[in-house]
Design a protein around this motif. Sequence first.
Motif, PDB file in Angstrom:
ATOM      1  N   UNK A 173      24.537  16.409  37.131  1.00 56.75           N
ATOM      2  CA  UNK A 173      23.898  17.618  37.634  1.00 56.75           C
ATOM      3  C   UNK A 173      24.648  18.868  37.232  1.00 56.75           C
ATOM      4  N   UNK A 174      24.198  19.992  37.757  1.00 54.63           N
ATOM      5  CA  UNK A 174      24.891  21.249  37.523  1.00 54.63           C
ATOM      6  C   UNK A 174      24.952  22.044  38.811  1.00 54.63           C
ATOM      7  N   UNK A 175      25.907  22.942  38.863  1.00 65.11           N
ATOM      8  CA  UNK A 175      26.071  23.859  39.989  1.00 65.11           C
ATOM      9  C   UNK A 175      26.364  25.241  39.414  1.00 65.11           C
ATOM     10  N   UNK A 176      25.657  26.243  39.941  1.00 62.54           N
ATOM     11  CA  UNK A 176      25.841  27.615  39.445  1.00 62.54           C
ATOM     12  C   UNK A 176      26.482  28.453  40.544  1.00 62.54           C
ATOM     13  N   UNK A 177      27.479  29.215  40.181  1.00 58.26           N
ATOM     14  CA  UNK A 177      28.129  30.082  41.156  1.00 58.26           C
ATOM     15  C   UNK A 177      28.416  31.446  40.540  1.00 58.26           C
ATOM     16  N   UNK A 178      28.576  32.421  41.386  1.00 56.59           N
ATOM     17  CA  UNK A 178      28.779  33.823  40.956  1.00 56.59           C
ATOM     18  C   UNK A 178      29.903  34.414  41.793  1.00 56.59           C
ATOM     19  N   UNK A 179      30.736  35.197  41.168  1.00 52.71           N
ATOM     20  CA  UNK A 179      31.774  35.890  41.941  1.00 52.71           C
ATOM     21  C   UNK A 179      32.115  37.206  41.281  1.00 52.71           C
ATOM     22  N   UNK A 180      32.726  38.069  42.097  1.00 52.26           N
ATOM     23  CA  UNK A 180      33.217  39.351  41.594  1.00 52.26           C
ATOM     24  C   UNK A 180      34.677  39.174  41.211  1.00 52.26           C
ATOM     25  N   UNK A 181      34.999  39.588  40.005  1.00 50.08           N
ATOM     26  CA  UNK A 181      36.381  39.488  39.536  1.00 50.08           C
ATOM     27  C   UNK A 181      37.133  40.727  40.035  1.00 50.08           C
ATOM     28  N   UNK A 182      37.355  40.749  41.343  1.00 49.47           N
ATOM     29  CA  UNK A 182      37.862  41.977  41.966  1.00 49.47           C
ATOM     30  C   UNK A 182      39.217  41.791  42.637  1.00 49.47           C
ATOM     31  N   UNK A 183      39.932  40.725  42.268  1.00 51.17           N
ATOM     32  CA  UNK A 183      41.220  40.457  42.911  1.00 51.17           C
ATOM     33  C   UNK A 183      42.312  40.316  41.847  1.00 51.17           C
ATOM     34  N   UNK A 184      43.067  41.386  41.628  1.00 48.68           N
ATOM     35  CA  UNK A 184      44.050  41.347  40.534  1.00 48.68           C
ATOM     36  C   UNK A 184      45.009  40.162  40.668  1.00 48.68           C
ATOM     37  N   UNK A 185      45.064  39.367  39.624  1.00 51.25           N
ATOM     38  CA  UNK A 185      45.952  38.205  39.653  1.00 51.25           C
ATOM     39  C   UNK A 185      45.535  37.177  38.616  1.00 51.25           C
ATOM     40  N   UNK A 186      46.201  36.033  38.665  1.00 48.72           N
ATOM     41  CA  UNK A 186      45.849  34.887  37.814  1.00 48.72           C
ATOM     42  C   UNK A 186      45.491  33.753  38.756  1.00 48.72           C
ATOM     43  N   UNK A 187      44.346  33.129  38.497  1.00 43.35           N
ATOM     44  CA  UNK A 187      43.768  32.233  39.491  1.00 43.35           C
ATOM     45  C   UNK A 187      43.292  30.938  38.868  1.00 43.35           C
ATOM     46  N   UNK A 188      43.698  29.850  39.477  1.00 50.47           N
ATOM     47  CA  UNK A 188      43.241  28.552  38.996  1.00 50.47           C
ATOM     48  C   UNK A 188      41.830  28.280  39.502  1.00 50.47           C
ATOM     49  N   UNK A 189      41.065  27.586  38.707  1.00 51.22           N
ATOM     50  CA  UNK A 189      39.734  27.103  39.074  1.00 51.22           C
ATOM     51  C   UNK A 189      39.678  25.688  38.520  1.00 51.22           C
ATOM     52  N   UNK A 190      39.562  24.712  39.424  1.00 48.13           N
ATOM     53  CA  UNK A 190      39.792  23.345  38.956  1.00 48.13           C
ATOM     54  C   UNK A 190      39.128  22.317  39.868  1.00 48.13           C
ATOM     55  N   UNK A 191      38.948  21.152  39.308  1.00 45.83           N
ATOM     56  CA  UNK A 191      38.508  20.022  40.112  1.00 45.83           C
ATOM     57  C   UNK A 191      39.613  19.702  41.110  1.00 45.83           C
ATOM     58  N   UNK A 192      39.201  19.516  42.374  1.00 42.21           N
ATOM     59  CA  UNK A 192      40.188  19.309  43.437  1.00 42.21           C
ATOM     60  C   UNK A 192      40.619  17.856  43.571  1.00 42.21           C
ATOM     61  N   UNK A 193      40.090  16.997  42.739  1.00 38.86           N
ATOM     62  CA  UNK A 193      40.589  15.617  42.702  1.00 38.86           C
ATOM     63  C   UNK A 193      41.950  15.661  42.001  1.00 38.86           C
ATOM     64  N   UNK A 194      42.956  15.162  42.715  1.00 37.52           N
ATOM     65  CA  UNK A 194      44.340  15.334  42.258  1.00 37.52           C
ATOM     66  C   UNK A 194      44.540  14.815  40.830  1.00 37.52           C
ATOM     67  N   UNK A 195      44.034  13.635  40.568  1.00 34.54           N
ATOM     68  CA  UNK A 195      44.231  13.040  39.243  1.00 34.54           C
ATOM     69  C   UNK A 195      43.446  13.788  38.172  1.00 34.54           C
ATOM     70  N   UNK A 196      42.308  14.368  38.547  1.00 33.58           N
ATOM     71  CA  UNK A 196      41.489  15.046  37.538  1.00 33.58           C
ATOM     72  C   UNK A 196      42.144  16.349  37.073  1.00 33.58           C
ATOM     73  N   UNK A 197      42.671  17.113  38.006  1.00 30.31           N
ATOM     74  CA  UNK A 197      43.361  18.337  37.589  1.00 30.31           C
ATOM     75  C   UNK A 197      44.624  17.974  36.815  1.00 30.31           C
ATOM     76  N   UNK A 198      45.309  16.948  37.275  1.00 31.45           N
ATOM     77  CA  UNK A 198      46.514  16.487  36.564  1.00 31.45           C
ATOM     78  C   UNK A 198      46.175  16.126  35.119  1.00 31.45           C
ATOM     79  N   UNK A 199      44.972  15.601  34.921  1.00 30.45           N
ATOM     80  CA  UNK A 199      44.563  15.174  33.577  1.00 30.45           C
ATOM     81  C   UNK A 199      43.775  16.257  32.835  1.00 30.45           C
TER      82      UNK A 199
END
Lengths: 574, 574
Positions: free
Chosen positions: A517-543
Amino acid sequence: MAPPHALSATNLLSLFCFFILLATQTADAKIKRYKWEVNYQFKSPDCYKKLAIAINGRTPGPTILAQQGDTVIVELKNSLVTENIAIHWHGIRQIGSPWSDGTEGVSQCPILPGDTFVYKFVVDRPGTYMYHAHYGMQREAGLFGSLRVSVPDGVSEPFTYDFDRSIILSDWWHKSTYEQSAGLSSLPFQWVNEPESLLIQGRGRFNCSTLGPSTNGVCNSTSPDCSPYFITVVPGKTYRLRIASLTSLSALSFKIEGHNMTVVESDGHYVEPFVTDNLFIYSGETYSVLVKADQDPSRNYWAATNVVSREPKTPPGLAIFNYYPNHPRKPPPTPPPTGPMWNDTEARLAQSLRIKSHQGYIHPPPLTSDRVIILLNTQNKINGYTRWSVNNMSFTLPHTPYLVALKENLTNAFDQSPPPDTYDYKNYDIYSVANNTNATSTNSIYRLKFNSTVDIILQNANTLNENNSETHPWHLHGHDFWVLGHGKGKFDPENDPKKYNLADPIMKNTVAVQPYGWTALRFKADNPGAWAFHCHIEAHFYLGMGVVLEEGVEMLGELPQSIMGCGLTRGGSH
Amino acid sequence: MAPPHALSATNLLSLFCFFILLATQTADAKIKRYKWEVNYQFKSPDCYKKLAIAINGRTPGPTILAQQGDTVIVELKNSLVTENIAIHWHGIRQIGSPWSDGTEGVSQCPILPGDTFVYKFVVDRPGTYMYHAHYGMQREAGLFGSLRVSVPDGVSEPFTYDFDRSIILSDWWHKSTYEQSAGLSSLPFQWVNEPESLLIQGRGRFNCSTLGPSTNGVCNSTSPDCSPYFITVVPGKTYRLRIASLTSLSALSFKIEGHNMTVVESDGHYVEPFVTDNLFIYSGETYSVLVKADQDPSRNYWAATNVVSREPKTPPGLAIFNYYPNHPRKPPPTPPPTGPMWNDTEARLAQSLRIKSHQGYIHPPPLTSDRVIILLNTQNKINGYTRWSVNNMSFTLPHTPYLVALKENLTNAFDQSPPPDTYDYKNYDIYSVANNTNATSTNSIYRLKFNSTVDIILQNANTLNENNSETHPWHLHGHDFWVLGHGKGKFDPENDPKKYNLADPIMKNTVAVQPYGWTALRFKADNPGAWAFHCHIEAHFYLGMGVVLEEGVEMLGELPQSIMGCGLTRGGSH
């Protein structure tokens, strides 16, 4: 009460903002200070004794209780012997404090043994949050806890309840995280396997007898660590259960035998209430549900969590919903409720579609976006090693934190070329194993225009195994996003956006993309910084299943020295 | 050969020194460069699969082969996920390079994941050395190897042989080092227990059948990792076996069935040769023995190592002494030789007394010393936790390396008050459990006058258990010392020094103190730096059985930035 004819909607909003401001800036705003020490302890959360990473001797760690506008200060001392740590405050956007996000390699260097790192941030929004290790696979060793932010005094929420309880759901392995991560990095690939147990608020129950007659005292079903968690309720009262999933792998269902739950909040946002007898929850999500103790009070009931989305090989996690004054250990007279069909994707998608913003608390999304990034989620191979990728790029954290590298222009810290904004969606068959399963390793990042509106489409696909696609809960640091839509099959950039929910989308920080499937999301890039966006399954982000986003780093003032000290910032030699 | 009447002894010495100088400064002096990567690997050194810390995929790691005067450069990359490392070059004095000693907390900050640290040092003396992790209890995870320094071309040694082989003896546990160190730091104390196996050059053999019928593939007696190590010999040839002990706990005996061994070198110094059929060796020691393949060449023989000094609960470690052209896996037709009586302290003391400097290579010790430090070795309690102490002070490493703290005058880095030079030797009963078993934790150090001569007396005593005293092999960094004497009972500062061997004492870097006995050693404090001196039993140093010595740090030039980055030197903020 006088009709609000004197106040326009805009004025009302201003007034609302004023109160928020007031709440964060008046004497009501408190400093909540915690001193935590992290070390290894032998624990038996499911009766099987193994090492856990504990905070002040406990796993889950202490619950942080704060009020909107409070400043939370955690002095975190690393008392491990040879291992570093970092703790992420999951759901806290860290507005103005991106260096306190606690993401090793992104917002900070790891905290060395013997060091104390001070996390300091404002909890600017009420809701249900959590914290957990964000370094290697340490989260899986039990280094996590609850963070609960209440509304300011005098502010009411769109629902009422008598009592408030935090419950963390997690999965648990008997192998160490070292064995697991070493296996994932091995040739041939050694999968971590399904968890031995599901835990409710750090307690589960492994069947020691499956280990044979002699367990050398390692598995002890009488250990007090593994007596079932119980939620004591007074008949007639309503309970807000703040349920958070910190599983490393498992998607879960959650039920309380004989009771309905009214879902009212998720990830810090009010949900248009709906009633269910079963809650699906993915790693990284939080939900508040209201449960009324309105059943036969002469007995106890089961609370049960089950694995969904993967074929369950782990027994249910069980707690006791204890009607006062029954003994909290009195077993319910009935068998625990069974979970839903593990492979009923439709039911899980239906819940996702059901979750919308509470009508009185809609934050309207921008109607258009400035940039669309489509992220194809695939399992791949790199030099024979199994990896996860987005758009065929498998993410690897650098050893200099992005935040420092970006602010101080350390261009050698990571690959400066941008990763791809999309994949070959016209030709890629998401229902088959890819023709070419090879991916590339990268640490390049998405640099976003400050204050721009960004859409991200998570596109799921087949894994390396025929007829297999997994569920991936993606978590965004530093922002909430609007969930504009979920769909089956391949996202159509032409037509699917026309079906987006722009009226009352829920805002979240973690959302699942279902198999194929797919999931669509929208956000405002309004928070100065560097930000991770990742699968929250521990092994998946590790890989490699993640990306890093940047916006407005140039607007930040001087960074704290305390986040430096590794990679190119070691010894202050940059 | 012409009689040397034209050369006085002094001239001969000058000539000798000249050649040494030549060897270290001419084009013969080479740079030996190694690139090593450290990570976790699943290994089955005794057939039981568990994680080991490997260098370039191997444990023991690569053998360093160098020649006197060479510069060794090891670029050590830490590819562990969340754990730091440091590697010590055991027996290398690091003259002029104290920052390359590799002792975490003393000479350097730990090496972070992703970082590469460059060790660079001159191997100024031929001999048999080794390297190993010096951080937490990582050595026990297999992070070690051999370092062999040969004499310069044209220089001969006081013995001859045909072939040269390095063999590391070690002990091995199935529990992880995390479990072990967490147990040692627990209340109640959880001892690491006796090792499951003894390994010869990284190979042993655990009896998998003791684990029951199902071992889940964890114990596999057909694993190639645990096929016995073999030493192939050609009949009639003489072999120099460089035997090093890197046990974490065990004192060992070593025998080659049917063969005598001639001991010729220890810790880089030539020993007045003696013949034995059994070699006792303590953790941190090295010995060269010559073995002539002079037995029936139609069969193979056992090489066997056994635990001594503690009641053995570990089966012998076995290798095959393989006469070419017999198949190296052909089992010897006879049972392995049994070890000596484990509790025969006299036999072990006798070997210690037998080891003297080779008559042609005596480095005469100074006849007097400037300072005498007596270190009482005891087991103690601190707040209920079991610890080891010297003079009732239990050592704890600080998180800022002493070398940096001393050179840059960071007086907050450690306790500036000196530890005691002696104990209450008149009244202390070394044969009983102490009346007061409490000790104090400290990180204070012994500051020595540069170029002074220092005597240290290691005084053993009863542990916390009645009628128990253990063997402790003490290792000194940065120096060799003269072994002036060993005795039974309590050292008498009045009379025992009169019996010191000042004529031909061996120089070593590691020496054992026997149960209820004492060992006296002397060294010149002539190497500017900060140097650990500690029991080489991994758990004992971890629990406080060590001290740190300093001399001449003010004479050092600027320290390398690469050793900084932790504690008070984090982020260059000192």
